[in-house]
Scaffold this motif. Sequence first.
Motif, mmCIF file in Angstrom:
data_model
loop_
_atom_site.group_PDB
_atom_site.id
_atom_site.type_symbol
_atom_site.label_atom_id
_atom_site.label_comp_id
_atom_site.label_asym_id
_atom_site.label_seq_id
_atom_site.Cartn_x
_atom_site.Cartn_y
_atom_site.Cartn_z
ATOM 1 N N GLU A 172 0.844 -1.204 0.000
ATOM 2 C CA GLU A 172 0.000 0.000 0.000
ATOM 3 C C GLU A 172 0.875 1.249 0.000
ATOM 4 O OE1 GLU A 172 -3.240 -0.065 -0.220
ATOM 5 O OE2 GLU A 172 -3.796 -2.109 0.357
ATOM 6 N N GLU A 187 -4.628 5.006 0.166
ATOM 7 C CA GLU A 187 -3.595 3.962 0.199
ATOM 8 C C GLU A 187 -2.744 4.111 1.460
ATOM 9 O OE1 GLU A 187 -4.434 1.885 -1.700
ATOM 10 O OE2 GLU A 187 -4.819 2.554 -3.747
ATOM 11 N N HIS A 194 -4.771 2.604 4.088
ATOM 12 C CA HIS A 194 -4.731 1.139 4.049
ATOM 13 C C HIS A 194 -3.452 0.623 4.702
ATOM 14 C CE1 HIS A 194 -7.478 1.198 0.237
ATOM 15 N NE2 HIS A 194 -8.045 1.717 1.314
ATOM 16 N N GLU A 241 -11.512 0.545 -1.875
ATOM 17 C CA GLU A 241 -10.892 0.140 -3.141
ATOM 18 C C GLU A 241 -11.854 0.246 -4.319
ATOM 19 O OE1 GLU A 241 -7.933 -0.267 -3.941
ATOM 20 O OE2 GLU A 241 -6.867 -0.745 -2.106
HETATM 21 FE FE LIG Z 1 -5.143 0.075 -1.146
#
Ligand SMILES: [Fe+2]
Lengths: 346, 346
Positions: free
Chosen positions: A73, A103, A106, A186
């Motif tokens: 990520e 990201e 994440h 996502e």
């Molecule tokens: Fe991601």
Amino acid sequence: MTINQLSNLPNKSVMSPLDEPSMANVSDIQIQSKEDVFDAYVAHGGRVEASHWMPDAYRKTLIRQVSQHAHSEIVGMLPEANWLISAPSLERKQILIAKVQDEAGHGLYLYSVAETLGAKRKDLTDALIDGRAKYSSVFNYPSLTWADVGTIGWLVDGAAILNQVTLCETSYGPYARAMIRICREESFHQRQGFEALYRMFAEGTDAQRSMIQDSINRWWAPSLMMFGPPDTDSNNSAQSMKWGIKIKTNDTLRQEFVNTIAKQSRIIGVTIPDPSLKWCPVSGNYVFTQPDWEEFYEVIGGRGMCNQDRLENIRRARDDNEWVMDAAEKYEAQQGNYAAGDPNHA
Amino acid sequence: MPELWEVFIRPKNGIDFRHCGSVRAADPELALQAARDLYTRRQEAIAIWVVKSKNIHALDPDIRDVYFASADEHPERYAGYYSLPEASKISRRTAVLEDKKNQLPKSAAFTLTLADSCFIQTQRLCQWCGQAPSLEEEMAISNIALDTLSYARYLYQETINRVELPETPDTLVFKRDARQYRNFRFIELPQYSFADLVLRNLIFSSFLQNMFQRNKIADEKFYSFSEKAIVEIQYHVDHAHNWIRRLSVGTAIAKQRIQSALDIVWPHTRELSLFSEEFDVTDHLQSQTRCSWHHRATDLLREVGLALPSLPDRYRCGYDGYHTEHLGRLISETQSVYREFPGGIW
Ligand SMILES: [Fe+2]
Ligand SMILES: [Fe+2]
């Protein structure tokens, strides 16, 4: 606890496989090893929580998988961050900032999952920078044009989602819950990539269409590689499947990906750079050419186009800002001292 | 045998030292004396150098070609390369400068400067992506960037509405050149360290919040936008406060870095007070409201022990189009994709 008792547990039980009373049972009856009870519990869809007993190998495998996922990520932010400044409209800039920010989020979710397993974020980051940890090979390819932002969303996030959706069912509770949050985010990533390409291709100029096709040509094979080597060459898979850390095999996911993308590519109008790609009505799948697995192992081994760039970037972020984190820690310590010693600063 | 010395003399002021011969002497003093006696008996010099011959290293004549060959190929180093027009051909043309700012009414010049400042601030924040001190900071910086970008979009639209320009926020960003940008000068300066980031953020956010507070009252259309923005910006200000506090007292290095960052940026705040004076749409308000950002910022900076540099008496303002060399580069990068694809659809 016996296998019989275990089979009476509801699926996705939030109970520990080895809650206090069951522990007593285990030691009383002495017919099952802790590992066997654990395996049976997981096999019946039980969810493992951080406080539960778990086999060392399970913990280690999970830490490896989750941290690799987290690293992916974080490294994955870089090819897209490359285009933040030059995003060609204010709306696209806003979308891209939000996407890359997700990201980072994440990465945070996943590092904190790894921390529930006893890993430390700093150690994990150091391992990444030192080249001891792996991350998705796809991010070692350069993003060379604005179209790559769309392609990464469509293909790379598209591939990631397939894997992540299955992991919402994984046996480790904190991991599964992180995956549910991640999957929700996502889907916006893939959608915005698809929509950006669709719009440029349908309404844009010839130059834009060439830029897109060139981009697809470069990212197709690296996206296929994201699911990992063919099942025949994939080690650790069997045990991970048994533990519910891995749900579907590499080849199964790859096939699902090709089936989806082949259809979507026709909607956009781009050509998938694989002359052998064709629909097979017998198997109900698209037949496709395997990517160059030699190249995959080279990239995984640290010899891809951008490996050094990416790690150097992460290293610089850590080293150049060390003084900031250091000051924050010292400040915290001083506040602690004040609180203990001086009522005025409590 | 005494050492050999090379003698250089300067015939008169403003002329290069010239090599004229050598002498033998045991030490520099004697060498100088001998040189004077031998080479300057008729007042040929106003200064003398002596250098031990062995300390002079000369180029091997055999490799001379390698050294000097390329000098022949650069006629552009000589004035004769550049032709001058004959007197009769002197240009009768004059350049026409469009000063759009002077054509804008005050109310639109006001929103344009704020819009450009918010936009350039977004760009500078975007450059932190993947470079922040921690993932938590990646999230925070992106959040602030998303906010400032949304203010820029609103304020560009507001500018367009106020003067009924045939533009869109996108054309204002992507079609004006750097000379037409009207952002505050300090916003465009590169943020080399995290200390730059937090200080710029403190100054810009508190100022912006203040501007919105005043305009909210002055302009009804602005009201609902400002209401929301003022609350959001409080988060930006708090973020800056928290870090400035930590960096100022955490460690000696951090304190030194934030002080040098402050030394650079603080004199530029002169532009903000000039802007307030020139564009004060709400001068019926008490001066306390007018300068409240300034009071709050100085209070904080003094409280954490930072020294405030003095402000310049005269200042060339970014809102009048006086920019640094950094802006042109940033705008080129901003517009690169947009300009590369004329007629592109994004
Ligand atoms: Fe991601
Ligand atoms: Fe994503």
